[in-house]
Design a protein around this motif. Structure first.
Motif, mmCIF file in Angstrom:
data_model
loop_
_atom_site.group_PDB
_atom_site.id
_atom_site.type_symbol
_atom_site.label_atom_id
_atom_site.label_comp_id
_atom_site.label_asym_id
_atom_site.label_seq_id
_atom_site.Cartn_x
_atom_site.Cartn_y
_atom_site.Cartn_z
ATOM 1 N N HIS A 79 0.858 -1.186 0.000
ATOM 2 C CA HIS A 79 0.000 0.000 0.000
ATOM 3 C C HIS A 79 0.890 1.231 0.000
ATOM 4 O O HIS A 79 1.550 1.520 0.983
ATOM 5 C CB HIS A 79 -0.916 -0.011 1.220
ATOM 6 N N ASP A 105 -6.308 -1.320 -7.738
ATOM 7 C CA ASP A 105 -7.058 -0.262 -7.070
ATOM 8 C C ASP A 105 -6.787 -0.299 -5.577
ATOM 9 O O ASP A 105 -6.613 -1.378 -5.009
ATOM 10 C CB ASP A 105 -8.566 -0.467 -7.291
ATOM 11 N N PRO A 106 -6.806 0.859 -4.947
ATOM 12 C CA PRO A 106 -6.609 0.865 -3.493
ATOM 13 C C PRO A 106 -7.683 0.031 -2.777
ATOM 14 O O PRO A 106 -7.419 -0.529 -1.724
ATOM 15 C CB PRO A 106 -6.723 2.345 -3.136
ATOM 16 N N GLY A 151 -0.249 4.276 -0.766
ATOM 17 C CA GLY A 151 -1.034 5.501 -0.639
ATOM 18 C C GLY A 151 -1.719 5.834 -1.940
ATOM 19 O O GLY A 151 -2.903 5.552 -2.117
ATOM 20 N N ASP A 152 -0.962 6.429 -2.883
ATOM 21 C CA ASP A 152 -1.589 6.819 -4.151
ATOM 22 C C ASP A 152 -1.826 5.617 -5.046
ATOM 23 O O ASP A 152 -2.649 5.658 -5.950
ATOM 24 C CB ASP A 152 -0.738 7.875 -4.867
ATOM 25 N N GLN A 153 -1.076 4.543 -4.843
ATOM 26 C CA GLN A 153 -1.276 3.346 -5.660
ATOM 27 C C GLN A 153 -0.911 2.120 -4.832
ATOM 28 O O GLN A 153 -0.208 2.222 -3.833
ATOM 29 C CB GLN A 153 -0.436 3.414 -6.934
ATOM 30 N N ASN A 154 -1.432 0.991 -5.263
ATOM 31 C CA ASN A 154 -1.107 -0.252 -4.586
ATOM 32 C C ASN A 154 -0.398 -1.177 -5.558
ATOM 33 O O ASN A 154 -0.798 -1.284 -6.715
ATOM 34 C CB ASN A 154 -2.378 -0.949 -4.087
#
Lengths: 319, 341
Positions: B290, B311-312, B292-295
């Motif tokens: 994770h 997607d997060p 934050g902006d991408q996983n």
């Protein structure tokens, strides 16, 4: 890169105090001989050898300029009758001399010897720095064949006490007509100092990133111009520190000066002890000569102390 | 500003070859970025172009003139170093004026003042002109260094990782500034970096260097979408391209010589295996990062690992079985060379 790139931990107040006390104690011990030279230079000859020693001016002894008078003049001993028959004294050193049954007959050699010291010490320092900077820059920047061996050779000239080659130098100088010449002494002290200068300055110049010169060369300057405009200003600290070391050596040097100079090029160090022989052991004159002799190095060092301090600690604090 | 051509440059240091037959033409007003890891020969190539080093073979042409034997000063090039760019004993103003005051140019002081102020405005350092060069922040120093490279409108400005010593935020800001300045001036630039983002965003063309060779030259889009080999493919993209064995995809139509299949993270289609039968192999989710902006999802297929973006709010969890689908795969042979489909 910048001054704040390396942080230094501020020592505690206790540590500072302890350090100050130590420094002051050490300074006291180290400065006692200097104090004694200063005191002796303002004593009369009898006071200078009195026992127990007279320490406090105006309390134990009356300060007098006799030492300085004796340093700068030559005098001859006369009968009291002869002195009484002379026209009134002109005061000053004349007066002092007459009180000792002597008359001033001329100036001593101290001033010319002092001037010799100045010319030889500063001359050899300047020459050492010019040669040392050029050599150090070349060793630092260019691919010099046998660089390590040459650097070791330069260092090796420093490995034996210079006085070990005194006899060969003496014979060589006699053949070359360099004995008792200022040029001879300048060359001699330069040959001793240049090894120190090359090694110290190479260290300083190695620390100056070559990107500065390269940037200047791209900006339209030749290597020599880049050296003047970019390298030298940044090497100032190292040059000053090196110059002080060279100057101190050349200024204090005694053995070669005794051996190779006797008149025209004699420096102050071999001259000052000679004063003792002239008319009894004139310690105040010796002390006066020594005190004045210490001044130029003191002035030079104080004037350049900012550079010196930075120069000595240079390289100790790495980025 | 003018065209600069490097022709067949070779440079050896002792037994190691630093630059191996590199030819490259930088057009007027072009911003060419050379991308490569440490030791790929990027800096050496710039130094050859600048005249700070001499090539063992090959020529450097500026505006058609052979300057291979000319000293740096005579070449009308400028250079921004990674560090130590400013003369520490001079003010910012004097640093910027330094090239203009060189014996080769001898610009009148009034003219220098005008140019320096123009450049300072462009770089937004006009209020720092009287500062000592060492009394600036890292970002300001590099602005001044870039300014010094541009004051005299050189035939080409050479920049050696000028942003690499800055922190991430400053680097991003200055990257945008640099592109703006280059476009405003129409400057010709040869810029080297190991940072793929700089290469992708700044360059009109990117050259990828590997062990002294120019492996591929093209627009950032060409380099990214159609890499010449697995090495170039691996230089661009974050997370890096997934290189998987051909045998994992027996059903995929691939050229006969294919040994490795390269697939960009955004071209991996990952779906829960239980959602229905799909073509392609099945793997296991081994880890989800994770950021934050991408996983990033790490999937193990047999013994090989892939990384993709999810997607997060992905419903996938560690241990899930997933099917792997490929879009726009790239094919490489046993030596890493690209095989066209």
């Amino acid at each position: 890169m910048s001054a704040n790139a390396h942080s230094v931990v501020e020592p505690s107040a206790g540590a500072k105090l302890a350090a100050s006390v130590l420094v002051i104690l050490y300074a006291c011990v180290a400065l006692i001989p200097l104090l004694w030279i200063g005191l002796t230079s303002i004593k009369s000859p009898p006071d200078s050898i009195a026992y127990p020693p007279k320490v406090v001016p105006f309390v134990h002894f009356t300060p007098t300029a006799e030492g300085f008078c004796n340093l700068f003049t030559t005098r001859s001993r006369q009968t009291p009758d002869y002195i009484a028959g002379l026209p009134p004294s002109t005061g000053g050193c004349d007066e002092v001399a007459r009180s000792r049954n002597m008359v001033v007959v001329g100036a001593s050699n101290y001033v010319p010897r002092f001037v010799n010291s100045l010319i030889i010490a500063f001359g050899s320092t300047a020459l050492s720095i010019v040669l040392g900077t050029a050599a150090a820059y070349a060793f630092s920047r260019f691919r010099v064949p046998l660089k390590d061996d040459l650097m070791f050779f330069i260092l090796s000239t420093r490995m034996m006490p210079p006085i070990a080659v005194a006899i060969p130098v003496f014979l060589m100088y006699r053949e070359l007509g360099l004995s008792d010449t200022r040029l001879g002494m300048i060359l001699l002290y330069t040959s001793v100092n240049v090894s120190l200068a090359v090694w110290l300055l190479k260290g300083f110049i190695d620390e100056i990133p070559r990107e500065y010169e390269e940037a200047a060369m791209i900006d339209g300057y030749t290597r020599l111009q880049a050296f003047w405009k970019v390298v030298l200003p940044q090497a100032t600290t190292g040059i000053v520190a090196t110059a002080i070391f060279c100057l101190i050596f050349a200024w204090n040097e005694y053995a070669f000066a005794v051996l190779l100079t006797s008149g025209a090029a004699q420096t102050a160090p071999p001259f000052i002890p000679i004063i003792i022989g002239e008319g009894g052991q004139d310690w105040p004159a010796v002390a006066a000569g020594t005190a004045l002799f210490l001044l130029p190095i003191l002035v030079f060092t104080v004037l350049l102390r900012k550079h010196l301090l930075r120069g000595i600690t240079f390289g100790a604090v790495r980025k | 500003m003018s065209e600069v051509a490097l022709k067949g440059l070779m440079k050896r240091f002792g037994a190691t070859s630093a630059i191996e037959d590199v030819s490259l033409t930088i057009g007027d007003g072009e911003f060419v970025v050379l991308l490569g890891p440490t030791g790929a020969g990027k800096t050496t190539l710039l130094r050859l172009a600048a005249g700070l080093d001499h090539p063992d073979a090959g020529r450097v042409l500026i505006d058609g003139h052979d300057v291979t034997q000319e000293p740096p000063a005579a070449r009308d090039v400028t250079f921004v170093f990674q560090q130590y760019s400013l003369y520490p004993h001079l003010s910012v103003y004097d640093n910027l004026a330094f090239p203009l005051r060189s014996p080769l140019r001898r610009t009148p002081e009034a003219e220098i003042r005008r140019i320096v102020h123009d450049v300072a405005d462009l770089l937004r350092i006009a209020d720092k002109l009287q500062n000592r060069a060492t009394h600036l922040s890292g970002g300001q120093m590099q602005r001044v260094a870039i300014g010094r490279a541009l004051v005299r409108r050189p035939a080409i400005a050479l920049m050696d990782e000028p942003l690499s010593s800055l922190d991430a935020k400053l680097r991003a800001d200055l990257r945008i500034e640099l592109k703006r300045i280059q476009q405003e001036l129409g400057a010709t630039l040869l810029y080297v970096t190991h940072d793929q983002t700089e290469a992708m965003t700044l360059a009109t063309r990117v050259g990828v260097l590997r062990e002294g060779r120019l492996v591929q030259l093209g627009t950032p889009r060409e380099i990214y979408e159609s890499p010449a080999d697995a090495y170039v493919a691996g230089r661009l993209g974050h997370p890096p391209i997934n290189l998987l064995s051909r045998r994992l995809f027996p059903d995929l139509a691939a050229p006969g010589a294919t040994a490795t299949i390269g697939v960009r993270t955004e071209h991996l289609e990952i779906a829960r295996a239980s959602d229905g039968p799909r073509a392609g192999p099945v793997g296991t989710v081994s880890w989800i990062e994770h950021l934050g902006d991408q996983n990033h999802i790490h999937v193990a297929i047999e013994n090989e690992k892939t990384v993709s973006l999810v997607d997060p709010d992905t419903p996938l969890a560690v241990g899930d079985l997933v099917s792997i689908g490929l879009r726009a795969p790239l094919f490489f042979d046993g030596k890493g060379a690209r095989v066209q489909a």
